[in-house]
Design a protein around this motif. Structure first.
Motif, short mmCIF file in Angstrom:
data_model
loop_
_atom_site.label_atom_id
_atom_site.label_comp_id
_atom_site.label_asym_id
_atom_site.label_seq_id
_atom_site.Cartn_x
_atom_site.Cartn_y
_atom_site.Cartn_z
N PHE A 1 5.26 -4.88 5.68
CA PHE A 1 5.87 -3.63 5.65
C PHE A 1 5.61 -2.77 7.15
CE2 PHE A 1 1.52 -2.98 4.92
CZ PHE A 1 1.21 -3.99 3.97
N ILE B 1 4.10 -0.40 9.73
CA ILE B 1 2.74 0.34 10.00
C ILE B 1 3.04 1.10 11.11
CG2 ILE B 1 0.36 0.14 10.57
CD1 ILE B 1 0.63 -0.48 7.87
N PRO C 1 0.78 -1.33 -0.15
CA PRO C 1 -0.06 0.07 0.13
C PRO C 1 0.81 1.27 0.04
CG PRO C 1 -0.56 -1.41 1.68
CD PRO C 1 0.75 -1.94 1.40
N ARG C 2 0.34 2.15 -0.90
CA ARG C 2 1.33 3.33 -1.01
C ARG C 2 0.33 4.55 -0.93
NH1 ARG C 2 4.15 3.21 -6.75
NH2 ARG C 2 2.34 2.76 -7.94
N GLU C 3 0.93 5.80 -0.86
CA GLU C 3 0.17 6.81 -1.02
C GLU C 3 -0.57 7.06 -2.50
OE1 GLU C 3 0.33 9.16 2.13
OE2 GLU C 3 0.09 10.54 0.43
N ALA D 1 4.15 -9.34 -1.70
CA ALA D 1 4.49 -7.89 -1.20
C ALA D 1 4.20 -8.04 0.25
CB ALA D 1 3.46 -6.86 -2.04
N GLY D 2 3.64 -8.94 0.92
CA GLY D 2 3.40 -9.08 2.28
C GLY D 2 1.79 -8.11 2.79
N PRO E 1 -11.92 6.54 1.71
CA PRO E 1 -11.94 6.81 3.40
C PRO E 1 -11.76 5.86 4.20
CG PRO E 1 -14.21 7.35 2.50
CD PRO E 1 -13.53 7.06 1.50
N PRO F 1 2.95 2.88 4.10
CA PRO F 1 1.95 3.24 3.33
C PRO F 1 1.48 4.68 3.31
CG PRO F 1 1.41 1.26 4.40
CD PRO F 1 2.48 1.85 5.13
N TYR F 2 1.84 5.48 4.59
CA TYR F 2 1.58 6.60 4.32
C TYR F 2 2.77 7.68 4.77
CZ TYR F 2 -2.84 4.40 5.64
OH TYR F 2 -3.77 3.59 5.68
N VAL F 3 2.65 8.87 4.19
CA VAL F 3 3.91 9.86 4.50
C VAL F 3 3.64 10.37 5.80
CG1 VAL F 3 4.43 10.49 2.12
CG2 VAL F 3 2.43 11.37 3.32
N PRO G 1 -6.67 2.23 4.85
CA PRO G 1 -7.55 3.38 4.18
C PRO G 1 -6.69 4.40 3.77
CG PRO G 1 -7.77 3.54 6.69
CD PRO G 1 -6.88 2.24 6.34
N ARG G 2 -7.55 5.26 2.66
CA ARG G 2 -6.65 6.21 2.02
C ARG G 2 -5.34 5.90 1.13
NH1 ARG G 2 -4.83 9.62 5.36
NH2 ARG G 2 -5.03 8.03 7.01
N THR G 3 -5.05 4.66 0.97
CA THR G 3 -3.90 4.43 0.29
C THR G 3 -4.28 3.73 -1.33
OG1 THR G 3 -3.75 2.00 1.00
CG2 THR G 3 -2.48 3.69 2.28
N ASP H 1 -3.81 7.56 13.37
CA ASP H 1 -4.81 6.87 13.53
C ASP H 1 -5.58 6.70 12.01
OD1 ASP H 1 -6.49 9.76 14.66
OD2 ASP H 1 -6.94 8.95 12.97
N ARG H 2 -6.53 6.01 12.03
CA ARG H 2 -7.16 5.55 10.62
C ARG H 2 -7.38 6.87 9.76
NH1 ARG H 2 -9.07 0.60 9.30
NH2 ARG H 2 -11.01 1.65 8.07
N THR H 3 -7.56 7.89 10.32
CA THR H 3 -8.23 9.26 9.46
C THR H 3 -7.18 10.11 9.13
OG1 THR H 3 -8.47 10.32 11.53
CG2 THR H 3 -10.39 9.08 10.80
N ARG H 4 -6.05 9.84 9.48
CA ARG H 4 -4.89 10.78 9.10
C ARG H 4 -3.61 10.25 9.15
NH1 ARG H 4 -3.67 14.35 13.38
NH2 ARG H 4 -4.66 14.01 15.23
N ASP H 5 -2.50 11.02 8.46
CA ASP H 5 -1.29 10.65 8.41
C ASP H 5 -0.57 10.81 9.88
OD1 ASP H 5 -0.97 11.97 4.94
OD2 ASP H 5 -1.50 9.86 5.83
#
Lengths: 258, 265, 243
Positions: free
Chosen positions: C58, C60, A58-60, A150-151, A69, C86-88, A118-120, C126-130
């Protein structure tokens, strides 16, 4: 240049033009984790099919408006290389490739725990390097392994195989020339073996309801066989790593004795 | 935000009702919405038909033009199906090149017609390998209230049955239209039947609210002798083989009922 | 209470691991009383829990983790940082400067510019933000010198070792400073590039053989062997030429 089409695809002894029995799959070879940059990858050779799958994620997600969402957006691109078919195919996505990209995504999505990210975006790329019928099934098979490589957490592997009717006989895993025969039928199926769930089902051709039931059951059997090959491919990657490690351990023990 | 909450609440209601075998619009699990078919409304087209399935509305126009055959079928005319999800049909449709939904819609409708060999394409040859007739079936969605596939397939069949092939002669290698016409020869009547899976139950002819809640959809196209000639699973959910075979039985019945509305004896 | 696999057996996603009465642990899920694997890995369990040690996964983000990040973008009031997730992640200027931020006067790129590496801590996620970062604690800040390498995050515990035994061994044998990010990035700063190279070799060895035993000893031995070879080589090079 064109290939010579065989006169009859199946002889009186029910042996197909490529020497297979009616319910015999083409030989399959799979390798996992072969690309360096992708988060996960896998490669399959099935008969003359040569197909590569890679996963990033998963990525941006870009563009941002595609973000969901409550889960990851699974995006899939099925694409055929221009040299993959008899007559050179234009690199631009055809309507067929667009449809296959959609049904492939829908075949794999039930297996991925998208709600964990979510969001990825989870981006899947399937490249057909050489095609000989049944590419969407082989593509799904190898894409599922790329996701596992990819895990990315999954409910089950997705295994795919087609069955159909050729010259009035019910057959497994149609090659291109069988698929193109008139009066036949081709039914690609994708299946999650541990959960007994069909995730892809399409059909061209004509089948009576009875014939369809036989074909569906045969395709599911084919999927289960593919499932075994997939597991072996995942194990093989681990075993080589383990062998290297055990060898090094043994060497170390030897040296310690000296 | 409020509308999102309201939408979620309604979605839950739809699912709950279906679990009890009822649908929000009062229909039974296996009932289609009311079907209205009108043919021949576009004079400039060789054939046309408009289908209203509940509030879903689809218009199909058929045009016939001369062109080249495909390399591997020099003795056959060509069928090509295109679908447009026109922006006025739904707040969710955007103008632009066909997206995956309109491509899938066109290809599923195409498969039903092509695999059932509904059009006698061998009758559309002017000169083998050189010149044939191309049948353009253009699906134009005017209002989206669910189940575009079945409505489009029905409209396509009605439009083809309405299609008149012009008389022609070949002069200097060009096709010249002459007065008079005859109906396009249609020898099969494929009917698409679509199911939505909601909370593990299969309902036939999903309307928009049900489509927004469904986990998956399954379309089966049945030709006049009861054979299946196309299938398409859609959506991010799954089906068991049991559910697929049961859907097959219901599709047979429904196809026969719907066919009577299009094909007059 | 059936269990379907032996400990340390390789399982693949969707494999049925156990039924009823167990709690599903790491890398598994439970449906209709059955526990299945979600990742490729080695099966394991104790009296209560079933879990899988994943071969690959990966990072988290988790609140409280120390991570090593790379600046992707400088913005008006902070930085966007890549933490191999997965998130910046976001580092606000107020979490980097001890005094209030003055956008006109403060030169953010001077603090951290695009491409700079930093040691940071995750303060919120949390789930709603980076994820949100801070560098205001002791030991956090820009990485001024040394090299950064990446390993798969699941192997980080092995690089640290029981009570820090592995990481201490590597530090002692190579004389390097080693800072470990939970996100699979490690900064190594030594007196010479040679020392750093040794430390990196050791870490790579641990990464490859993480699942074996006696690793600490082997790493020590490997490092000592390399150092002996190195000083032999230096002696050879320093022998004066015969005239």
């Amino acid at each position: 240049m064109s290939q010579k089409k065989p006169e009859k695809l199946i002889d009186e002894k029910d042996i197909r033009f490529d020497n297979r029995k009616l319910n015999e799959m083409r030989p399959v070879k799979i390798e996992v984790g072969i690309l360096g940059n992708a988060d996960g990858s896998a490669y399959i050779e099935q008969g003359k099919n040569r197909i590569l799958a890679a996963v990033y994620g998963p990525r941006e997600i870009h563009p941002k408006h595609q973000a969901l969402p409550d889960r990851a957006a699974l995006r899939c691109r099925y694409h055929m290389a221009p040299f993959s078919v008899q007559e050179r195919k234009s690199p631009a996505p055809s309507r067929r490739e667009v449809e296959i990209s959609k049904v492939m995504r829908e075949a794999l999505e039930p297996s991925v725990f998208t709600e964990y990210y979510p969001r990825t975006a989870i981006d899947l790329f399937v490249e057909v390097l050489q095609a000989d019928g049944g590419t969407r099934c082989a593509g799904i098979t190898v894409a599922s392994l790329a996701l596992a490589d990819a895990g990315i957490p999954m409910r089950d592997l997705v295994s795919a195989c087609a069955a159909g009717k050729v010259e009035s006989r019910i057959v497994l895993d149609l090659s291109d020339v069988e698929d193109k025969s008139s009066d036949g039928a081709d039914v690609p199926v994708a299946y999650m073996p541990n959960l007994n769930a069909v995730t892809l089902l399409q059909m061209d051709g004509m089948l009576t309801p009875d014939e369809f039931e036989q074909v569906l059951n045969l395709a599911v059997e084919g999927c289960k066989q593919i499932g075994q090959v997939q597991k072996e491919a995942l194990r093989a990657k681990y075993v080589t790593a383990k062998e290297v490690a055990t060898e090094t351990e043994e060497e170390a023990e030897e040296e310690a004795k000296e | 935000m409020a509308s999102m909450m309201a939408a979620k609440a309604r979605a839950k209601r739809v699912a709950q009702l279906i679990a009890r075998g009822k649908r929000l619009d009062g229909r039974e699990i296996n009932d289609y919405r009311e079907v209205q078919i009108e043919s021949g409304l576009i004079e400039r087209a060789e054939g046309s038909a408009r289908v209203r399935l509940g509030k879903t509305e689809v218009l199909v126009g058929v045009k016939i033009e001369s062109g080249e055959p495909f390399l591997d079928t020099p003795n056959e005319g060509v069928l090509t199906v295109n679908a447009e999800l026109v922006p006025l049909a739904s707040p969710t449709f955007e103008a632009g090149p066909p997206d995956e939904n309109s491509i899938e819609l066109a290809r599923v409708v195409d498969r039903g017609i092509r695999e059932s060999k509904a059009i006698a394409t061998e009758d559309l040859v002017v000169e083998a390998g050189e010149k044939v007739f191309i049948v353009f079936v253009d699906v134009y969605v005017l209002n989206h209230d669910g189940n575009l596939i079945d409505a489009s397939a029905l409209a396509a069949l009605a439009a083809l049955l309405n299609t008149k092939m012009f008389n022609y002669e070949v002069k200097d290698g060009e096709v010249k239209i002459k007065p008079g016409y005859k109906p396009l020869s249609i020898r099969n009547h494929p009917i698409a039947v679509t199911f939505a899976k909601i909370n593990d139950k299969l309902v036939v002819d999903p309307w928009l609210e049900e489509e927004q809640v469904m986990e998956a959809r399954l379309t089966m196209t049945i030709e006049k002798d009861g054979k299946v000639c196309a299938m398409q699973k859609g959506g991010y959910g799954v089906f068991t083989t049991q559910q697929i075979l049961e859907a097959g039985k219901i599709a047979q019945q429904k196809a026969t009922e719907l066919r009577k509305l299009v094909v007059k004896e | 209470m059936p269990i379907f696999h032996e400990k340390r057996q390789l399982v693949t996603p969707g494999d049925l691991l156990a039924e009823n009465d167990y709690i599903n642990g790491e890398n598994t899920y439970k449906e209709n009383g059955k526990i299945y694997a979600t990742r490729v890995g080695l099966f394991d369990h104790d009296d209560k829990r079933i879990f899988v040690v994943a071969l690959k996964s990966f990072y988290i983000p988790m609140v409280g983790d120390t991570v090593i990040g790379k600046v992707l973008e400088v913005m008006l009031s902070g930085w966007i940082v890549d933490v191999r997730a997965p998130y910046v992640a976001l580092l606000r200027a107020s979490d980097a400067l001890e005094r209030p931020v003055r956008p006109q006067r403060d030169d953010l790129p001077a603090l951290f510019d695009v491409g700079d590496m930093m040691i940071a801590k995750i303060v919120a996620y949390d789930r709603t933000r980076d994820p949100l970062l801070t560098v205001l604690e002791r030991g956090l800040g820009k990485v001024a010198r040394g090299q950064t390498i990446e390993i798969t995050p699941t192997k980080i515990p092995r690089v640290i070792g029981k009570k820090g035994s592995m990481i201490t061994t590597i530090k002692n044998e190579t004389g390097c400073q080693v800072i470990i990010g939970q996100n699979g990035r490690i900064v190594i700063a030594g007196k010479t590039p040679e020392d750093e190279r040794l430390a990196i070799m050791a870490i790579r060895l641990v990464e490859q053989e993480a699942h074996t035993t006696g690793l600490t000893d082997r790493v020590t031995e490997m490092l000592r062997k390399e150092k002996v070879e190195k000083s032999d080589k230096e002696v050879a090079e320093n022998v004066p030429k015969e005239t």
